[in-house]
Design a protein around this motif. Sequence first.
Motif, PDB file in Angstrom:
ATOM      1  N   GLY A 293       0.759  -1.241   0.000  1.00 36.96           N
ATOM      2  CA  GLY A 293       0.000   0.000   0.000  1.00 36.96           C
ATOM      3  C   GLY A 293       0.788   1.290   0.000  1.00 36.96           C
ATOM      4  O   GLY A 293       0.256   2.333   0.387  1.00 36.96           O
ATOM      5  N   ILE A 294       2.073   1.275  -0.446  1.00 38.70           N
ATOM      6  CA  ILE A 294       2.788   2.553  -0.522  1.00 38.70           C
ATOM      7  C   ILE A 294       2.221   3.380  -1.678  1.00 38.70           C
ATOM      8  O   ILE A 294       1.621   2.855  -2.614  1.00 38.70           O
ATOM      9  N   ASP A 295       2.417   4.685  -1.582  1.00 38.67           N
ATOM     10  CA  ASP A 295       1.926   5.599  -2.615  1.00 38.67           C
ATOM     11  C   ASP A 295       3.024   6.063  -3.570  1.00 38.67           C
ATOM     12  O   ASP A 295       2.753   6.395  -4.720  1.00 38.67           O
ATOM     13  N   ARG A 296       4.252   6.128  -3.063  1.00 40.38           N
ATOM     14  CA  ARG A 296       5.377   6.570  -3.888  1.00 40.38           C
ATOM     15  C   ARG A 296       6.610   5.773  -3.500  1.00 40.38           C
ATOM     16  O   ARG A 296       6.875   5.564  -2.311  1.00 40.38           O
ATOM     17  N   ALA A 297       7.375   5.361  -4.493  1.00 44.32           N
ATOM     18  CA  ALA A 297       8.678   4.748  -4.263  1.00 44.32           C
ATOM     19  C   ALA A 297       9.749   5.765  -4.630  1.00 44.32           C
ATOM     20  O   ALA A 297       9.678   6.402  -5.681  1.00 44.32           O
ATOM     21  N   THR A 298      10.723   5.926  -3.743  1.00 41.43           N
ATOM     22  CA  THR A 298      11.777   6.913  -3.959  1.00 41.43           C
ATOM     23  C   THR A 298      13.118   6.209  -4.118  1.00 41.43           C
ATOM     24  O   THR A 298      13.528   5.432  -3.257  1.00 41.43           O
ATOM     25  N   PHE A 299      13.775   6.503  -5.214  1.00 38.05           N
ATOM     26  CA  PHE A 299      15.094   5.947  -5.488  1.00 38.05           C
ATOM     27  C   PHE A 299      16.156   6.897  -4.954  1.00 38.05           C
ATOM     28  O   PHE A 299      16.100   8.109  -5.207  1.00 38.05           O
TER      29      PHE A 299
END
Length: 266
Positions: free
Chosen positions: A237-243
């Motif tokens: 359920g995450i909304d954004r993945a950050t690299f």
Amino acid sequence: MRFGISTFVTDDGIRPDVLARALEERGFDALFLAEHSHLPVGDTDGPDGSPLPAKYYRTLDPFLALTAAATATSSLLLGTGIVLLTQRDLIHTAKEVATLDLLSGGRVLFGVGAGWHRQEMANHGTDPRTRGALLDEQLAALKRIWSTDGAEFHGRHVDFDPIHQWPKPVRQPPIYIGGQSESALERLYTHGDGWLPVSVTPQQVREVRAELTARGRSEVVINAPAGTNLAELTEAGIDRATFFLETMPESETLRELDRIAEGQLR
């Protein structure tokens, strides 16, 4: 799923305006910039005892760097990841955030944390023992300043009589809470519009989402570091993945962004 980039922008890496333009062109939705004002000489080890790289004390001021990023883009969200608010003057910071939000057309994501480097805090006159309580009051006071003319606040750590301060932000900047300690999570449930954990498991995402929902905060954005478990985090359920992007010269940075975008955004 939204995808962002987290990085240290320094004087010997890619310029923030060039980086921001490249992110927008490749389909990333947000940029998060780290902050350290300095590192004390002779005290440059991280929380795990390993030496910190020079980027920790070569970081550009995040608000000036994000202003440069704003001028080069039209839709990219401009995040701090994270600002060490307990080491900053609250009223000046309120104006900096509001000014950036106004100039960018309402694109600021205000990521904050209590910090961990005790001597860095001490050099700013911040007592490490009370930084969590200070941060909680600072966040409550910021919301008043951004939303009210004649705002005042009277707490144990933050205390000021009614003030005029403009500009007001285009909209109250979403506050993203950094960290995953018990106190950071309580801060998230109370003050946060988004979450910036340093690391997180799918089970932790489900637990935090359930607690947010139980408290009527289901709209809070969960932003997780992208890693090998990205598919599981997405399902949780995450909304954004950050690299996380290492600090590199322009040509190397652009190649790395192409590699990430090719694997995730296309």
